[in-house]
Design an enzyme around this catalytic site. Structure first.
Site, PDB file in Angstrom:
ATOM      1  N   GLY A  38       0.812  -1.209   0.000  1.00 15.48           N
ATOM      2  CA  GLY A  38       0.000   0.000   0.000  1.00 15.48           C
ATOM      3  C   GLY A  38       0.852   1.269   0.000  1.00 15.48           C
ATOM      4  O   GLY A  38       0.510   2.255  -0.660  1.00 15.48           O
ATOM      5  N   ASN A  54      -7.983   3.104   8.967  1.00 19.95           N
ATOM      6  CA  ASN A  54      -7.320   1.947   9.582  1.00 19.95           C
ATOM      7  C   ASN A  54      -7.463   1.915  11.097  1.00 19.95           C
ATOM      8  O   ASN A  54      -7.426   0.859  11.714  1.00 19.95           O
ATOM      9  CB  ASN A  54      -5.843   1.906   9.189  1.00 19.95           C
ATOM     10  N   GLN A 102      -7.790  -0.741   3.600  1.00 17.18           N
ATOM     11  CA  GLN A 102      -8.536  -1.390   4.695  1.00 17.18           C
ATOM     12  C   GLN A 102      -9.907  -1.892   4.272  1.00 17.18           C
ATOM     13  O   GLN A 102     -10.552  -2.636   5.009  1.00 17.18           O
ATOM     14  CB  GLN A 102      -8.673  -0.441   5.897  1.00 17.18           C
ATOM     15  N   SER A 149      -3.327  -3.489  -0.455  1.00 14.56           N
ATOM     16  CA  SER A 149      -2.201  -4.196   0.148  1.00 14.56           C
ATOM     17  C   SER A 149      -2.596  -5.652   0.365  1.00 14.56           C
ATOM     18  O   SER A 149      -3.709  -5.931   0.836  1.00 14.56           O
ATOM     19  CB  SER A 149      -1.884  -3.514   1.485  1.00 14.56           C
ATOM     20  N   GLY A 150      -1.679  -6.572   0.045  1.00 17.68           N
ATOM     21  CA  GLY A 150      -1.994  -7.994   0.153  1.00 17.68           C
ATOM     22  C   GLY A 150      -2.026  -8.523   1.576  1.00 17.68           C
ATOM     23  O   GLY A 150      -2.779  -9.443   1.893  1.00 17.68           O
ATOM     24  N   THR A 205      11.836  -7.388 -11.912  1.00 20.06           N
ATOM     25  CA  THR A 205      11.258  -8.732 -11.992  1.00 20.06           C
ATOM     26  C   THR A 205      10.164  -8.875 -10.941  1.00 20.06           C
ATOM     27  O   THR A 205      10.350  -8.509  -9.774  1.00 20.06           O
ATOM     28  CB  THR A 205      12.359  -9.790 -11.769  1.00 20.06           C
ATOM     29  N   CYS A 209       2.383   1.682  11.989  1.00 21.01           N
ATOM     30  CA  CYS A 209       3.576   2.450  11.683  1.00 21.01           C
ATOM     31  C   CYS A 209       3.950   3.370  12.836  1.00 21.01           C
ATOM     32  O   CYS A 209       5.088   3.749  12.986  1.00 21.01           O
ATOM     33  CB  CYS A 209       3.362   3.282  10.430  1.00 21.01           C
TER      34      CYS A 209
HETATM   35  N1  PLP Z   1      -3.051   2.598   3.768  1.00 22.81           N
HETATM   36  C1  PLP Z   1      -3.731   2.173   4.847  1.00 22.81           C
HETATM   37  C2  PLP Z   1      -5.102   2.697   5.095  1.00 22.81           C
HETATM   38  C3  PLP Z   1      -3.151   1.252   5.711  1.00 22.81           C
HETATM   39  O1  PLP Z   1      -3.826   0.837   6.784  1.00 22.81           O
HETATM   40  C4  PLP Z   1      -1.835   0.792   5.441  1.00 22.81           C
HETATM   41  C5  PLP Z   1      -1.171  -0.137   6.382  1.00 22.81           C
HETATM   42  O2  PLP Z   1      -1.485  -0.201   7.551  1.00 22.81           O
HETATM   43  C6  PLP Z   1      -1.178   1.242   4.288  1.00 22.81           C
HETATM   44  C7  PLP Z   1      -1.822   2.162   3.480  1.00 22.81           C
HETATM   45  C8  PLP Z   1       0.204   0.768   3.946  1.00 22.81           C
HETATM   46  O3  PLP Z   1       0.172  -0.515   3.393  1.00 22.81           O
HETATM   47  P1  PLP Z   1       1.488  -1.438   3.411  1.00 22.81           P
HETATM   48  O4  PLP Z   1       1.658  -1.932   4.808  1.00 22.81           O
HETATM   49  O5  PLP Z   1       1.162  -2.540   2.446  1.00 22.81           O
HETATM   50  O6  PLP Z   1       2.606  -0.602   2.926  1.00 22.81           O
END
Ligand code: PLP
Length: 367
Positions: free
Chosen positions: A74, A147, A175, A195-196, A233, A319
């Site tokens: 993400g 989130n 999310q 995001s996976g 790749t 984060c």
């Molecule tokens: N955007 C949102 C709303 C998220 O909750 C997150 C991760 O918590 C991200 C972006 C970032 O994604 P990634 O962890 O795959 O970099």
């Protein structure tokens, strides 16, 4: 001898456990030696895995597979779209809500951030005011669901307002994937990011979807992979895992999108502690997310005590965990410091059992 307590993972919005079936797919893909760009049969086998995954993820959000570009997650997805816009226009041409994920917010100058109300919903009148003031092309960033609180944003309405003033919309839908029924063409944004690892796929996978193939300049160049949109790749095992997870969540949408257990949990929590406050309770929220404050008990202390008791929960976004600052999301909602500093996020997933949550409520209520 005492039996060790089962750990209970309640932090699915930070990252979700990788589904055992997904692990099998990843492991099989690790044995595929070819490079997806090679024309021989080993290369073609790797290509097949990537394209099958593209089809699975695209089907989950109802878009054409050719509009989907795999990236590392993400954060890279958000950074790619926003940086492309800033490079072509200027930093001040990027606007967005005050509650965006840090990977988006970092690109939005303070004066370009649009407030949210006490329910955590973006203020549509302010979106229109901000959009009307733009004299140059602009990009508006609005997340599908927050989130931290799980509050679902009125993306359709934001898109209509932004398009009325000729802006483009980036919707960080990280999310919302799996937890909400998604039909991207109906939502109407120009760019979407996913995001996976939030849906039972591996960490380090994600994608950008551009339903109308709106042009943008890629950040990582120098190879023709992903139709020139993301050189390098392909992460074949990761992409394969993301695709396998997408298939599973599509089949289990009724489980991922059911809020019964979350509601039961909230009833139990508020019955156990009448001083608790559920944040964003009156707004439409993700079916798996509870953000709850216990004024007077700092969230850091709650998290540590719960961790020692065997429960993984968090405060704010993953984060920013480790930092004791109140969350920018809760501050933006106008919550008092006492509430913002005592809130924790409980985010559940399909593996969580009610008996685990009952134990959680007992532990939490004595904090
Ligand atoms: N955007 C949102 C709303 C998220 O909750 C997150 C991760 O918590 C991200 C972006 C970032 O994604 P990634 O962890 O795959 O970099």
């Amino acid at each position: 001898m005492s039996v060790p307590k089962k750990r209970v993972y309640l932090d699915y919005n930070a990252s979700s456990p990788v589904h055992p079936e997904v692990i099998n797919h990843i492991s099989d893909a690790l044995n595929v030696q070819g490079n997806p760009s090679s024309v021989h049969s080993d290369g073609r086998e790797a290509r097949r895995l990537v394209e099958e995954a593209r089809e699975a993820v695209a089907a989950l959000v109802r878009v054409s597979p050719k509009t989907l570009t795999f990236v590392s997650g993400g954060t890279e997805a958000n950074s790619t779209i926003i940086s492309a816009f800033k490079n072509t226009h200027s930093a001040s041409s990027v606007l967005g809500s005050e509650i965006e994920h840090p990977s988006v917010l970092v690109h939005i100058p303070q004066g370009q951030r649009v407030p949210v109300n006490e329910h955590g919903l973006i203020d549509l009148a302010e979106v229109e005011n901000a959009a009307r003031m733009q004299s140059t092309p602009f990009l508006f960033c609005v997340m599908l669901a927050n989130n931290e609180t799980g509050v679902v944003q009125p993306v359709n309405e934001v898109v209509d307002l932004v398009h009325k003033y000729n802006g483009l919309v980036l919707c960080d839908a990280v999310q919302g994937l799996a937890k909400l029924p998604l039909h991207l063409p109906d939502l109407g944004a120009d760019f979407y990011t996913f995001s996976g690892h939030k849906i039972g796929g591996p960490k380090g996978t994600g994608c950008i979807v551009v339903p109308n193939e709106t042009a943008y300049s890629p950040s990582i160049i120098g190879g023709g992979q992903e139709r020139g949109k993301r050189a390098g790749t392909e992460n074949v095992p990761g992409i394969r895992g993301f695709g396998a997870a997408a298939k599973i969540v599509a089949e289990q949408a009724h489980i991922y999108q059911d809020n019964t257990m979350r509601d039961q949990l909230e009833t139990a929590l508020t019955q156990a502690r009448s001083d608790a406050i559920i944040i964003g309770q009156d707004a439409l929220r993700l079916p798996n997310t509870t953000n709850i404050a216990l004024p007077g008990t700092p969230s850091g202390r709650q998290i540590i005590k719960l961790d020692l008791a065997g429960f993984s929960v968090s405060a704010g976004s993953a984060c920013s965990s480790g930092k004791v600052e109140p969350s920018h999301v809760l501050v933006a909602m106008g919550l008092s410091t006492d509430v913002a500093e005592s809130a924790i996020r409980i985010s559940i997933g399909p593996d969580v059992e009610w008996a685990d949550l009952e134990r959680f409520v007992t532990e939490w209520s004595t904090l």
